[in-house]
Design a protein around this motif. Structure first.
Motif, PDB file in Angstrom:
ATOM      1  N   GLU A 118       0.835  -1.201   0.000  1.00 45.01           N
ATOM      2  CA  GLU A 118       0.000   0.000   0.000  1.00 45.01           C
ATOM      3  C   GLU A 118       0.874   1.258   0.000  1.00 45.01           C
ATOM      4  N   LYS A 119       1.880   1.289   0.862  1.00 44.87           N
ATOM      5  CA  LYS A 119       2.761   2.458   0.942  1.00 44.87           C
ATOM      6  C   LYS A 119       3.471   2.692  -0.393  1.00 44.87           C
ATOM      7  N   TYR A 120       3.928   1.607  -0.983  1.00 40.83           N
ATOM      8  CA  TYR A 120       4.636   1.686  -2.259  1.00 40.83           C
ATOM      9  C   TYR A 120       3.704   2.208  -3.355  1.00 40.83           C
ATOM     10  N   ALA A 121       2.499   1.655  -3.414  1.00 40.16           N
ATOM     11  CA  ALA A 121       1.527   2.052  -4.432  1.00 40.16           C
ATOM     12  C   ALA A 121       1.149   3.525  -4.291  1.00 40.16           C
ATOM     13  N   LEU A 122       0.906   3.968  -3.071  1.00 42.86           N
ATOM     14  CA  LEU A 122       0.504   5.355  -2.849  1.00 42.86           C
ATOM     15  C   LEU A 122       1.645   6.314  -3.168  1.00 42.86           C
ATOM     16  N   PHE A 123       2.856   5.936  -2.812  1.00 42.94           N
ATOM     17  CA  PHE A 123       4.010   6.787  -3.098  1.00 42.94           C
ATOM     18  C   PHE A 123       4.173   6.964  -4.612  1.00 42.94           C
ATOM     19  N   MET A 124       4.101   5.851  -5.351  1.00 44.91           N
ATOM     20  CA  MET A 124       4.279   5.922  -6.799  1.00 44.91           C
ATOM     21  C   MET A 124       3.131   6.679  -7.455  1.00 44.91           C
ATOM     22  N   ALA A 125       1.908   6.403  -7.031  1.00 50.37           N
ATOM     23  CA  ALA A 125       0.746   7.054  -7.636  1.00 50.37           C
ATOM     24  C   ALA A 125       0.762   8.560  -7.394  1.00 50.37           C
ATOM     25  N   LYS A 126       1.056   8.970  -6.160  1.00 52.05           N
ATOM     26  CA  LYS A 126       1.101  10.399  -5.845  1.00 52.05           C
ATOM     27  C   LYS A 126       2.214  11.095  -6.620  1.00 52.05           C
ATOM     28  N   PHE A 127       3.331  10.417  -6.786  1.00 50.24           N
ATOM     29  CA  PHE A 127       4.423  10.973  -7.596  1.00 50.24           C
ATOM     30  C   PHE A 127       3.973  11.151  -9.039  1.00 50.24           C
ATOM     31  N   HIS A 128       3.341  10.136  -9.606  1.00 45.57           N
ATOM     32  CA  HIS A 128       2.861  10.221 -10.993  1.00 45.57           C
ATOM     33  C   HIS A 128       1.798  11.304 -11.159  1.00 45.57           C
ATOM     34  N   GLU A 129       1.043  11.569 -10.101  1.00 45.52           N
ATOM     35  CA  GLU A 129      -0.001  12.597 -10.154  1.00 45.52           C
ATOM     36  C   GLU A 129       0.544  14.003  -9.905  1.00 45.52           C
ATOM     37  N   SER A 130       1.799  14.106  -9.483  1.00 43.37           N
ATOM     38  CA  SER A 130       2.336  15.409  -9.081  1.00 43.37           C
ATOM     39  C   SER A 130       2.655  16.325 -10.259  1.00 43.37           C
ATOM     40  N   PHE A 131       2.714  15.767 -11.471  1.00 46.24           N
ATOM     41  CA  PHE A 131       2.921  16.529 -12.693  1.00 46.24           C
ATOM     42  C   PHE A 131       1.772  16.183 -13.652  1.00 46.24           C
ATOM     43  N   PRO A 132       1.490  17.029 -14.625  1.00 47.31           N
ATOM     44  CA  PRO A 132       0.439  16.696 -15.604  1.00 47.31           C
ATOM     45  C   PRO A 132       0.777  15.406 -16.366  1.00 47.31           C
ATOM     46  N   SER A 133      -0.238  14.640 -16.686  1.00 48.08           N
ATOM     47  CA  SER A 133      -0.050  13.419 -17.471  1.00 48.08           C
ATOM     48  C   SER A 133      -1.185  13.301 -18.469  1.00 48.08           C
ATOM     49  N   GLU A 134      -0.967  12.505 -19.493  1.00 47.63           N
ATOM     50  CA  GLU A 134      -2.025  12.273 -20.482  1.00 47.63           C
ATOM     51  C   GLU A 134      -1.935  10.842 -20.983  1.00 47.63           C
ATOM     52  N   GLN A 135      -3.082  10.312 -21.380  1.00 47.64           N
ATOM     53  CA  GLN A 135      -3.126   8.918 -21.822  1.00 47.64           C
ATOM     54  C   GLN A 135      -2.426   8.775 -23.170  1.00 47.64           C
ATOM     55  N   GLU A 136      -1.742   7.642 -23.332  1.00 43.87           N
ATOM     56  CA  GLU A 136      -1.048   7.354 -24.586  1.00 43.87           C
ATOM     57  C   GLU A 136      -1.448   5.980 -25.085  1.00 43.87           C
ATOM     58  N   ASP A 137      -1.061   5.677 -26.288  1.00 45.54           N
ATOM     59  CA  ASP A 137      -1.472   4.437 -26.947  1.00 45.54           C
ATOM     60  C   ASP A 137      -0.676   3.258 -26.389  1.00 45.54           C
ATOM     61  N   ALA A 138      -1.353   2.401 -25.642  1.00 41.92           N
ATOM     62  CA  ALA A 138      -0.689   1.251 -25.030  1.00 41.92           C
ATOM     63  C   ALA A 138      -0.108   0.311 -26.079  1.00 41.92           C
ATOM     64  N   MET A 139      -0.769   0.188 -27.220  1.00 44.30           N
ATOM     65  CA  MET A 139      -0.298  -0.735 -28.253  1.00 44.30           C
ATOM     66  C   MET A 139       1.030  -0.288 -28.850  1.00 44.30           C
ATOM     67  N   VAL A 140       1.230   1.026 -28.930  1.00 42.75           N
ATOM     68  CA  VAL A 140       2.504   1.538 -29.457  1.00 42.75           C
ATOM     69  C   VAL A 140       3.646   1.145 -28.528  1.00 42.75           C
ATOM     70  N   ILE A 141       3.437   1.310 -27.212  1.00 45.51           N
ATOM     71  CA  ILE A 141       4.475   0.962 -26.239  1.00 45.51           C
ATOM     72  C   ILE A 141       4.709  -0.544 -26.233  1.00 45.51           C
ATOM     73  N   ALA A 142       3.621  -1.312 -26.237  1.00 41.26           N
ATOM     74  CA  ALA A 142       3.745  -2.774 -26.227  1.00 41.26           C
ATOM     75  C   ALA A 142       4.489  -3.272 -27.467  1.00 41.26           C
ATOM     76  N   SER A 143       4.131  -2.722 -28.625  1.00 41.06           N
ATOM     77  CA  SER A 143       4.796  -3.130 -29.871  1.00 41.06           C
ATOM     78  C   SER A 143       6.281  -2.815 -29.833  1.00 41.06           C
ATOM     79  N   SER A 144       6.635  -1.671 -29.234  1.00 46.56           N
ATOM     80  CA  SER A 144       8.040  -1.295 -29.107  1.00 46.56           C
ATOM     81  C   SER A 144       8.795  -2.287 -28.217  1.00 46.56           C
ATOM     82  N   MET A 145       8.154  -2.729 -27.151  1.00 50.62           N
ATOM     83  CA  MET A 145       8.792  -3.702 -26.254  1.00 50.62           C
ATOM     84  C   MET A 145       9.021  -5.026 -26.964  1.00 50.62           C
ATOM     85  N   PHE A 146       8.033  -5.484 -27.727  1.00 51.19           N
ATOM     86  CA  PHE A 146       8.188  -6.730 -28.477  1.00 51.19           C
ATOM     87  C   PHE A 146       9.318  -6.607 -29.501  1.00 51.19           C
ATOM     88  N   SER A 147       9.385  -5.460 -30.174  1.00 54.27           N
ATOM     89  CA  SER A 147      10.450  -5.239 -31.164  1.00 54.27           C
ATOM     90  C   SER A 147      11.822  -5.244 -30.501  1.00 54.27           C
TER      91      SER A 147
END
Length: 334
Positions: A118-147
């Motif tokens: 729980e502590k780990y999850a909250l720390f990471m989530a709050k950090f990720h929320e501390s700056f603006p973020s936007e959704q990106e295409d998961a398939m593009v990232i996944a395809s890059s990992m496979f490549s």
């Protein structure tokens, strides 16, 4: 684990004196990090500064990271870098770069018991929320990992790298056969997990989080930080390297707290989200294993002997996590 490369203490103490005015101290070697050399400077036997020789990142990348860290809340990073006498934070050293920060007192975060997930999850989530973020295409990232996985595997096969690691070589062959056969199905499941670009640490594992006596948390080793990184990478690195990814109950616990802290929508089917994230972790672990073995041969400070003595135990643990994840997911993919 041992330092990748040891440097004369007298030379490093000279850097501290002439560039930062730090005198009358001694150095203690550490084993933190695979691609850097880190020392603790003790003044009157008290840890006071951390001196880091960054072996692989260019000066411009380090400058960018230091600029971002200056904007990060002290709720997440209490590291403060020391400017040199001329105002620079980066000192050239043997065609590499040195940075110095004030030492952060505390213990390395352990996710082994209690409500640490729980502590780990909250720390990471709050950090990720501390700056603006936007959704990106998961398939593009996944395809890059496979490549990337395919490229590393081909290079290691062509250049004989896998011959030096026979225990992992058979695992790679089996994994590649499975991934090639099930790539489309695995990607379709990975697509379920929403991916976002935003602030990322680059290696936000428990080993890079320090907890003080009053339970305040701070990440360290932030020279890979980005304002527009793939936040899924922070997740999968932390979850695989900590072993959480191989335990579905722990992963479910982690992700429920992480999602609740984020303002973004992750979907209503929590079971599907967890399964998707497990596949992200599995694919990431294969990429991490292959890339680490491969770069052992192309970073001049690393050697096969060094890898066998110091990296193999870590990589074998990661391989075990990958095997447990695949077993948990009851392959073949359904």
């Amino acid at each position: 684990m041992v330092l990748i490369k040891q440097y004369p203490h007298e030379e490093l103490l000279g850097v501290l004196l002439h560039n930062f005015g730090v005198r009358n101290c001694t150095l203690k070697e550490t084993s933190h990090g695979m691609d850097n050399s880190v020392y603790i400077a003790l003044c009157e036997n008290i840890p006071t500064y951390t001196l880091k020789i960054i072996e692989t990142k260019p000066k411009e990348r380090i400058e960018c990271a230091i600029g971002i860290i200056a904007k990060v809340s002290r709720n997440f990073c209490k590291m403060r870098f020391l400017p040199s006498k001329d105002g620079s934070y980066i000192i050239p050293f043997r065609e590499k770069n040195i940075i110095v920060a004030r030492y952060i007192e505390g213990r390395i975060f352990d996710v082994g018991s209690g409500n640490d997930e729980e502590k780990y999850a909250l720390f990471m989530a709050k950090f990720h929320e501390s700056f603006p973020s936007e959704q990106e295409d998961a398939m593009v990232i996944a395809s890059s990992m496979f490549s990337d996985i395919q490229e590393y595997y081909n290079l290691e096969t062509q250049e004989g790298v896998r011959e030096f690691f026979p225990d992992r070589s058979s695992f790679y062959e089996d994994s590649m056969s499975f991934i090639r056969e099930k790539e489309a199905e695995i990607k379709s499941i990975m697509k379920i997990f929403p991916c976002f670009s935003g602030i990322t640490h680059g290696d936000l594992t428990p080993e890079n989080i320090v907890v003080s006596d009053d339970q305040e948390m701070s990440f360290i080793d932030p020279d890979g930080i980005e304002e527009d990184g793939h936040q899924i990478y922070d997740l999968v690195q932390g979850l695989t390297k900590s072993g959480i990814a191989s335990d579905r109950r722990k992963l479910q616990n982690f992700i429920s707290f992480y999602i609740n802290e984020r303002r973004a929508c992750f979907g209503s089917d929590s079971n599907a989200v967890v399964t998707s994230l497990m596949w992200w972790c599995y694919i990431f672990s294969i990429k991490a294993l292959l890339s680490t073995d491969y770069y052992t041969f192309f970073i001049d400070k690393l050697t096969v002997d060094w890898s066998m003595k110091n990296a193999s135990s870590t990589l074998n643990r990661l391989m075990s996590v990958a095997q447990k994840i695949r077993s948990t997911l009851d392959t073949p993919v359904s």
